[in-house]
Scaffold this active site. Sequence first.
Site, PDB file in Angstrom:
ATOM      1  N   PRO A  96       0.822  -1.219   0.000  1.00 27.50           N
ATOM      2  CA  PRO A  96       0.000   0.000   0.000  1.00 27.50           C
ATOM      3  C   PRO A  96       0.849   1.258   0.000  1.00 27.50           C
ATOM      4  O   PRO A  96       0.357   2.340  -0.315  1.00 27.50           O
ATOM      5  CB  PRO A  96      -0.817  -0.093   1.294  1.00 27.50           C
ATOM      6  CG  PRO A  96      -0.505  -1.390   1.917  1.00 27.50           C
ATOM      7  CD  PRO A  96       0.627  -2.045   1.195  1.00 27.50           C
ATOM      8  N   GLU A 123       1.785  -8.153   8.573  1.00 31.70           N
ATOM      9  CA  GLU A 123       1.987  -6.694   8.639  1.00 31.70           C
ATOM     10  C   GLU A 123       2.882  -6.202   7.507  1.00 31.70           C
ATOM     11  O   GLU A 123       3.052  -5.001   7.305  1.00 31.70           O
ATOM     12  CB  GLU A 123       2.613  -6.295   9.978  1.00 31.70           C
ATOM     13  CG  GLU A 123       1.684  -6.426  11.166  1.00 31.70           C
ATOM     14  CD  GLU A 123       0.406  -5.623  10.988  1.00 31.70           C
ATOM     15  OE1 GLU A 123       0.464  -4.493  10.490  1.00 31.70           O
ATOM     16  OE2 GLU A 123      -0.660  -6.153  11.356  1.00 31.70           O
ATOM     17  N   ARG A 161      -2.911  -9.034 -21.189  1.00 33.99           N
ATOM     18  CA  ARG A 161      -3.906  -8.732 -22.228  1.00 33.99           C
ATOM     19  C   ARG A 161      -3.376  -7.745 -23.267  1.00 33.99           C
ATOM     20  O   ARG A 161      -3.950  -7.623 -24.339  1.00 33.99           O
ATOM     21  CB  ARG A 161      -5.229  -8.253 -21.621  1.00 33.99           C
ATOM     22  CG  ARG A 161      -5.186  -6.921 -20.941  1.00 33.99           C
ATOM     23  CD  ARG A 161      -6.460  -6.669 -20.159  1.00 33.99           C
ATOM     24  NE  ARG A 161      -7.643  -6.668 -21.001  1.00 33.99           N
ATOM     25  CZ  ARG A 161      -8.008  -5.664 -21.785  1.00 33.99           C
ATOM     26  NH1 ARG A 161      -7.283  -4.577 -21.838  1.00 33.99           N
ATOM     27  NH2 ARG A 161      -9.108  -5.725 -22.503  1.00 33.99           N
ATOM     28  N   ASP A 176      -9.898   0.685 -25.507  1.00 31.11           N
ATOM     29  CA  ASP A 176     -10.141   0.671 -24.065  1.00 31.11           C
ATOM     30  C   ASP A 176      -9.818   2.030 -23.451  1.00 31.11           C
ATOM     31  O   ASP A 176      -9.090   2.833 -24.042  1.00 31.11           O
ATOM     32  CB  ASP A 176      -9.259  -0.390 -23.391  1.00 31.11           C
ATOM     33  CG  ASP A 176      -9.825  -1.794 -23.578  1.00 31.11           C
ATOM     34  OD1 ASP A 176     -11.004  -1.923 -23.909  1.00 31.11           O
ATOM     35  OD2 ASP A 176      -9.051  -2.759 -23.370  1.00 31.11           O
TER      36      ASP A 176
HETATM   37  N1  SAM Z   1       0.894  -3.034   7.366  1.00 36.62           N
HETATM   38  C1  SAM Z   1       0.762  -2.731   5.957  1.00 36.62           C
HETATM   39  C2  SAM Z   1       0.366  -1.284   5.793  1.00 36.62           C
HETATM   40  O1  SAM Z   1      -0.484  -0.822   6.532  1.00 36.62           O
HETATM   41  O2  SAM Z   1       0.886  -0.629   4.843  1.00 36.62           O
HETATM   42  C3  SAM Z   1      -0.311  -3.605   5.321  1.00 36.62           C
HETATM   43  C4  SAM Z   1       0.076  -5.035   5.149  1.00 36.62           C
HETATM   44  S1  SAM Z   1      -1.138  -5.942   4.284  1.00 36.62           S
HETATM   45  C5  SAM Z   1      -2.182  -6.524   5.571  1.00 36.62           C
HETATM   46  C6  SAM Z   1      -0.315  -7.386   3.745  1.00 36.62           C
HETATM   47  C7  SAM Z   1       0.214  -7.331   2.322  1.00 36.62           C
HETATM   48  O3  SAM Z   1      -0.858  -7.119   1.424  1.00 36.62           O
HETATM   49  C8  SAM Z   1       1.198  -6.245   1.999  1.00 36.62           C
HETATM   50  O4  SAM Z   1       2.498  -6.579   2.424  1.00 36.62           O
HETATM   51  C9  SAM Z   1       1.086  -6.142   0.502  1.00 36.62           C
HETATM   52  O5  SAM Z   1       1.887  -7.115  -0.153  1.00 36.62           O
HETATM   53  C10 SAM Z   1      -0.378  -6.468   0.270  1.00 36.62           C
HETATM   54  N2  SAM Z   1      -1.203  -5.252   0.052  1.00 36.62           N
HETATM   55  C11 SAM Z   1      -2.073  -4.728   0.933  1.00 36.62           C
HETATM   56  N3  SAM Z   1      -2.660  -3.631   0.452  1.00 36.62           N
HETATM   57  C12 SAM Z   1      -2.151  -3.448  -0.788  1.00 36.62           C
HETATM   58  C13 SAM Z   1      -2.351  -2.469  -1.798  1.00 36.62           C
HETATM   59  N4  SAM Z   1      -3.202  -1.448  -1.639  1.00 36.62           N
HETATM   60  N5  SAM Z   1      -1.666  -2.592  -2.943  1.00 36.62           N
HETATM   61  C14 SAM Z   1      -0.792  -3.604  -3.136  1.00 36.62           C
HETATM   62  N6  SAM Z   1      -0.568  -4.565  -2.208  1.00 36.62           N
HETATM   63  C15 SAM Z   1      -1.214  -4.487  -1.051  1.00 36.62           C
END
Ligand code: SAM
Length: 262
Positions: A96, A123, A161, A176
């Site tokens: 994220p 996490e 794609r 698209d």
């Molecule tokens: N503690 C992190 C934070 O708040 O930024 C969130 C961890 S999340 C529960 C677990 C995993 O989900 C991350 O390490 C990532 O690989 C994936 N993930 C979660 N949200 C994402 C997003 N918006 N985009 C891409 N990957 C995401």
Amino acid sequence: MRFDVITLFPELFAPFLVSGVTRRAYESGLVEVKLWNPRDFAEGNYRRVDDRPFGGGPGMVMLAEPLALCLERIRADRLAASPGGAVSVPTVLFSPTGGALNHAAVEAWSASAGAVLICGRYEGIDQRFINAFVDHEISLGDFVLSGGEIAAMVLLDAVVRLQPGVLNDEGSHQFDSFNPALDGLLDCPHYTRPERWRGQTVPDILLSGNHAHIERWRRDQRLALTQRVRPELVTKARAQGLLGAGDEAFLTDLVENPDQDA
Ligand code: SAM
């Protein structure tokens, strides 16, 4: 093009890789996807891949070492698969906190040799692994998923794609939304049979057989929708000289008569 995916849940990818229009790309080897589980590189009877965070706090953190060993195995596997060839591809972590995925990034990945995609869980991942190995962090948006697997599938689907020969109708992705080679605008609405459905009809023009009028109508629909929901894309197309006199006349009319149908 080859993607290596590091995931604690490789089984999530099985249905994805055998479904829909992109299936052929994976089955034919046009796009190779290899799945790797860091648990296979973890030590001990329990093959631990996570531990509690230093400093306390909730949740667990993915261990650096199983991920590093997994990545090193992938690099060796790539080297064995193409001796003397280019084996160095970027390492991508879905997070994220990364940069947002968009059409331009998808096009760049689509023209690349592939990547190693890392799916986080819990996490997240020990920062020292990220410091040592990760080249790009990609986010799907301002929300938090349970893991990076869906994000990896999103990137794979969007990239695959765009590969020549993957879509049934080669021209279809040209029209698209967001295609900068066209104008970067949003797509127009689409209709199919029956002509009347639950009281709603198909716009007459689409049944007219007049292809020039249909093309203009579709263009106007794209302009009207984009102006309404993503006006910055219209501004960008204008700045790039991608709007013609007919487009500008339509947009002026839209401003003066905002309630009209396109
Ligand atoms: N503690 C992190 C934070 O708040 O930024 C969130 C961890 S999340 C529960 C677990 C995993 O989900 C991350 O390490 C990532 O690989 C994936 N993930 C979660 N949200 C994402 C997003 N918006 N985009 C891409 N990957 C995401």
